[in-house]
Design a protein around this motif. Structure first.
Motif, PDB file in Angstrom:
ATOM      1  N   ARG A  55      13.409  42.337  34.247  1.00 37.95           N
ATOM      2  CA  ARG A  55      12.414  41.284  33.995  1.00 37.95           C
ATOM      3  C   ARG A  55      13.025  39.884  34.145  1.00 37.95           C
ATOM      4  NH1 ARG A  55       7.596  43.110  31.937  1.00 37.95           N
ATOM      5  NH2 ARG A  55       7.624  45.241  31.154  1.00 37.95           N
ATOM      6  N   GLN A  56      14.295  39.735  33.781  1.00 36.68           N
ATOM      7  CA  GLN A  56      14.958  38.442  33.931  1.00 36.68           C
ATOM      8  C   GLN A  56      15.202  38.100  35.393  1.00 36.68           C
ATOM      9  OE1 GLN A  56      18.547  38.642  31.652  1.00 36.68           O
ATOM     10  NE2 GLN A  56      17.483  38.557  29.679  1.00 36.68           N
ATOM     11  N   ASN A  57      15.589  39.102  36.183  1.00 36.57           N
ATOM     12  CA  ASN A  57      15.879  38.882  37.599  1.00 36.57           C
ATOM     13  C   ASN A  57      15.385  40.093  38.371  1.00 36.57           C
ATOM     14  OD1 ASN A  57      16.882  38.299  40.108  1.00 36.57           O
ATOM     15  ND2 ASN A  57      19.028  38.526  39.542  1.00 36.57           N
ATOM     16  N   CYS A  58      14.239  39.977  39.020  1.00 37.06           N
ATOM     17  CA  CYS A  58      13.660  41.126  39.720  1.00 37.06           C
ATOM     18  C   CYS A  58      14.428  41.469  40.999  1.00 37.06           C
ATOM     19  CB  CYS A  58      12.186  40.880  40.023  1.00 37.06           C
ATOM     20  SG  CYS A  58      11.893  39.476  41.107  1.00 37.06           S
ATOM     21  N   ARG A  59      15.372  40.616  41.410  1.00 35.50           N
ATOM     22  CA  ARG A  59      16.191  40.894  42.594  1.00 35.50           C
ATOM     23  C   ARG A  59      17.556  41.481  42.244  1.00 35.50           C
ATOM     24  NH1 ARG A  59      14.163  38.800  47.305  1.00 35.50           N
ATOM     25  NH2 ARG A  59      12.468  37.309  47.067  1.00 35.50           N
ATOM     26  N   ILE A  60      17.758  41.856  40.997  1.00 35.49           N
ATOM     27  CA  ILE A  60      19.033  42.427  40.565  1.00 35.49           C
ATOM     28  C   ILE A  60      19.231  43.793  41.219  1.00 35.49           C
ATOM     29  CG2 ILE A  60      18.151  43.574  38.489  1.00 35.49           C
ATOM     30  CD1 ILE A  60      20.716  42.578  37.055  1.00 35.49           C
ATOM     31  N   THR A  61      20.468  44.118  41.539  1.00 29.94           N
ATOM     32  CA  THR A  61      20.768  45.403  42.164  1.00 29.94           C
ATOM     33  C   THR A  61      21.204  46.409  41.110  1.00 29.94           C
ATOM     34  OG1 THR A  61      23.089  44.836  42.549  1.00 29.94           O
ATOM     35  CG2 THR A  61      21.524  44.245  44.277  1.00 29.94           C
ATOM     36  N   THR A  62      21.175  47.675  41.488  1.00 35.31           N
ATOM     37  CA  THR A  62      21.609  48.716  40.561  1.00 35.31           C
ATOM     38  C   THR A  62      23.094  48.572  40.253  1.00 35.31           C
ATOM     39  OG1 THR A  62      21.934  50.241  42.404  1.00 35.31           O
ATOM     40  CG2 THR A  62      19.849  50.389  41.214  1.00 35.31           C
ATOM     41  N   LEU A  84      11.098  53.935  33.859  1.00 33.62           N
ATOM     42  CA  LEU A  84      10.330  52.700  33.981  1.00 33.62           C
ATOM     43  C   LEU A  84       9.284  52.767  35.092  1.00 33.62           C
ATOM     44  CD1 LEU A  84      13.213  50.098  33.542  1.00 33.62           C
ATOM     45  CD2 LEU A  84      11.588  50.899  31.823  1.00 33.62           C
ATOM     46  N   GLY A  85       9.452  53.683  36.023  1.00 30.05           N
ATOM     47  CA  GLY A  85       8.482  53.828  37.104  1.00 30.05           C
ATOM     48  C   GLY A  85       8.496  52.669  38.085  1.00 30.05           C
ATOM     49  N   ASN A  86       9.669  52.103  38.346  1.00 33.56           N
ATOM     50  CA  ASN A  86       9.785  50.988  39.275  1.00 33.56           C
ATOM     51  C   ASN A  86      10.326  51.459  40.618  1.00 33.56           C
ATOM     52  OD1 ASN A  86       8.927  49.221  37.332  1.00 33.56           O
ATOM     53  ND2 ASN A  86      10.956  48.460  36.820  1.00 33.56           N
ATOM     54  N   GLY A  87      10.120  50.629  41.628  1.00 30.88           N
ATOM     55  CA  GLY A  87      10.664  50.872  42.948  1.00 30.88           C
ATOM     56  C   GLY A  87      10.956  49.546  43.617  1.00 30.88           C
ATOM     57  N   LYS A  88      11.750  49.564  44.692  1.00 26.08           N
ATOM     58  CA  LYS A  88      12.098  48.334  45.402  1.00 26.08           C
ATOM     59  C   LYS A  88      11.061  48.046  46.482  1.00 26.08           C
ATOM     60  CE  LYS A  88      16.278  46.516  44.497  1.00 26.08           C
ATOM     61  NZ  LYS A  88      16.657  45.153  44.391  1.00 26.08           N
ATOM     62  N   VAL A  89      10.559  46.816  46.487  1.00 19.24           N
ATOM     63  CA  VAL A  89       9.676  46.340  47.547  1.00 19.24           C
ATOM     64  C   VAL A  89      10.174  44.958  47.935  1.00 19.24           C
ATOM     65  CG1 VAL A  89       7.336  45.668  48.173  1.00 19.24           C
ATOM     66  CG2 VAL A  89       7.703  47.636  46.683  1.00 19.24           C
ATOM     67  N   GLN A  92      12.775  43.443  45.695  1.00 18.61           N
ATOM     68  CA  GLN A  92      12.382  43.130  44.319  1.00 18.61           C
ATOM     69  C   GLN A  92      11.942  44.413  43.628  1.00 18.61           C
ATOM     70  OE1 GLN A  92       9.410  40.129  44.028  1.00 18.61           O
ATOM     71  NE2 GLN A  92      10.580  38.620  45.164  1.00 18.61           N
ATOM     72  N   TRP A  93      12.291  44.528  42.358  1.00 13.90           N
ATOM     73  CA  TRP A  93      11.842  45.672  41.563  1.00 13.90           C
ATOM     74  C   TRP A  93      10.408  45.420  41.124  1.00 13.90           C
ATOM     75  CZ3 TRP A  93      14.428  49.896  41.954  1.00 13.90           C
ATOM     76  CH2 TRP A  93      15.811  49.874  42.111  1.00 13.90           C
ATOM     77  N   VAL A  94       9.526  46.330  41.461  1.00 14.41           N
ATOM     78  CA  VAL A  94       8.118  46.231  41.048  1.00 14.41           C
ATOM     79  C   VAL A  94       7.681  47.590  40.509  1.00 14.41           C
ATOM     80  CG1 VAL A  94       7.530  44.384  42.655  1.00 14.41           C
ATOM     81  CG2 VAL A  94       7.278  46.753  43.359  1.00 14.41           C
ATOM     82  N   PRO A  95       6.712  47.589  39.573  1.00 24.64           N
ATOM     83  CA  PRO A  95       6.196  48.884  39.096  1.00 24.64           C
ATOM     84  C   PRO A  95       5.499  49.635  40.222  1.00 24.64           C
ATOM     85  CG  PRO A  95       5.581  47.093  37.622  1.00 24.64           C
ATOM     86  CD  PRO A  95       6.169  46.472  38.841  1.00 24.64           C
ATOM     87  N   TYR A  97       2.947  51.551  39.885  1.00 24.46           N
ATOM     88  CA  TYR A  97       1.520  51.430  39.655  1.00 24.46           C
ATOM     89  C   TYR A  97       1.268  50.041  39.085  1.00 24.46           C
ATOM     90  CZ  TYR A  97       1.968  56.407  40.188  1.00 24.46           C
ATOM     91  OH  TYR A  97       2.277  57.643  40.670  1.00 24.46           O
ATOM     92  N   LEU A  98       0.737  49.151  39.895  1.00 20.82           N
ATOM     93  CA  LEU A  98       0.544  47.768  39.466  1.00 20.82           C
ATOM     94  C   LEU A  98      -0.636  47.653  38.524  1.00 20.82           C
ATOM     95  CD1 LEU A  98       1.060  45.928  42.871  1.00 20.82           C
ATOM     96  CD2 LEU A  98       2.666  46.123  40.968  1.00 20.82           C
ATOM     97  N   SER A  99      -0.493  46.762  37.552  1.00 20.19           N
ATOM     98  CA  SER A  99      -1.583  46.457  36.641  1.00 20.19           C
ATOM     99  C   SER A  99      -1.957  44.998  36.840  1.00 20.19           C
ATOM    100  CB  SER A  99      -1.152  46.713  35.185  1.00 20.19           C
ATOM    101  OG  SER A  99      -0.109  45.833  34.843  1.00 20.19           O
ATOM    102  N   GLU A 100      -2.930  44.500  36.112  1.00 20.25           N
ATOM    103  CA  GLU A 100      -3.337  43.125  36.259  1.00 20.25           C
ATOM    104  C   GLU A 100      -2.272  42.153  35.768  1.00 20.25           C
ATOM    105  OE1 GLU A 100      -7.212  42.150  34.912  1.00 20.25           O
ATOM    106  OE2 GLU A 100      -8.074  44.004  35.675  1.00 20.25           O
ATOM    107  N   ASN A 101      -1.393  42.611  34.872  1.00 19.39           N
ATOM    108  CA  ASN A 101      -0.310  41.751  34.378  1.00 19.39           C
ATOM    109  C   ASN A 101       0.701  41.515  35.458  1.00 19.39           C
ATOM    110  OD1 ASN A 101      -1.483  41.636  31.883  1.00 19.39           O
ATOM    111  ND2 ASN A 101      -0.383  43.419  31.110  1.00 19.39           N
TER     112      ASN A 101
END
Length: 101
Positions: A55-62, A84-89, A92-95, A97-101
């Motif tokens: 959440r602090q840096n969505c471009r952080i690597t593993t 967490l159910g995230n993936g790289k797009v 950037q790490w994104v969920p 399943y996207l929600s409105e948030n």
């Protein structure tokens, strides 16, 4: 049997090995745990720490997460993808399943 099942027929040595294991008392068909095989054990604190870093840096690597938290890369991948159910797009790490948030 080879005429009927062709390539799907089991080898004789496999059948003999299974018979020996059965006679030795093994009745479970599941594989035994291999030595050195790690089990992924995660706790809420580790999951929340990984989530906070993302959440602090969505471009952080593993790799950066593993260095920051001093945990294995496999555990980080397990937390990110399974817990967490995230993936790289676009790096950037994104969920997933996207929600409105």
């Amino acid at each position: 049997m080879k005429e009927v099942y062709r390539e799907q027929c089991l080898a004789r040595c496999t059948i003999f090995r299974w018979c020996q294991r059965y006679e030795a008392g093994r009745v479970n068909i599941k594989d035994l745990p291999c030595p050195g095989q790690t089990h992924v054990v995660t706790n809420i604190a580790t999951i929340s720490a990984v989530d906070e870093l993302i959440r602090q840096n969505c471009r952080i690597t593993t790799r950066e997460i593993t260095v920051e938290l001093s945990i294995g890369k496999g555990i980080v991948n397990h937390i990110i993808h399974k817990k967490l159910g995230n993936g790289k797009v676009c790096a950037q790490w994104v969920p997933k399943y996207l929600s409105e948030n």
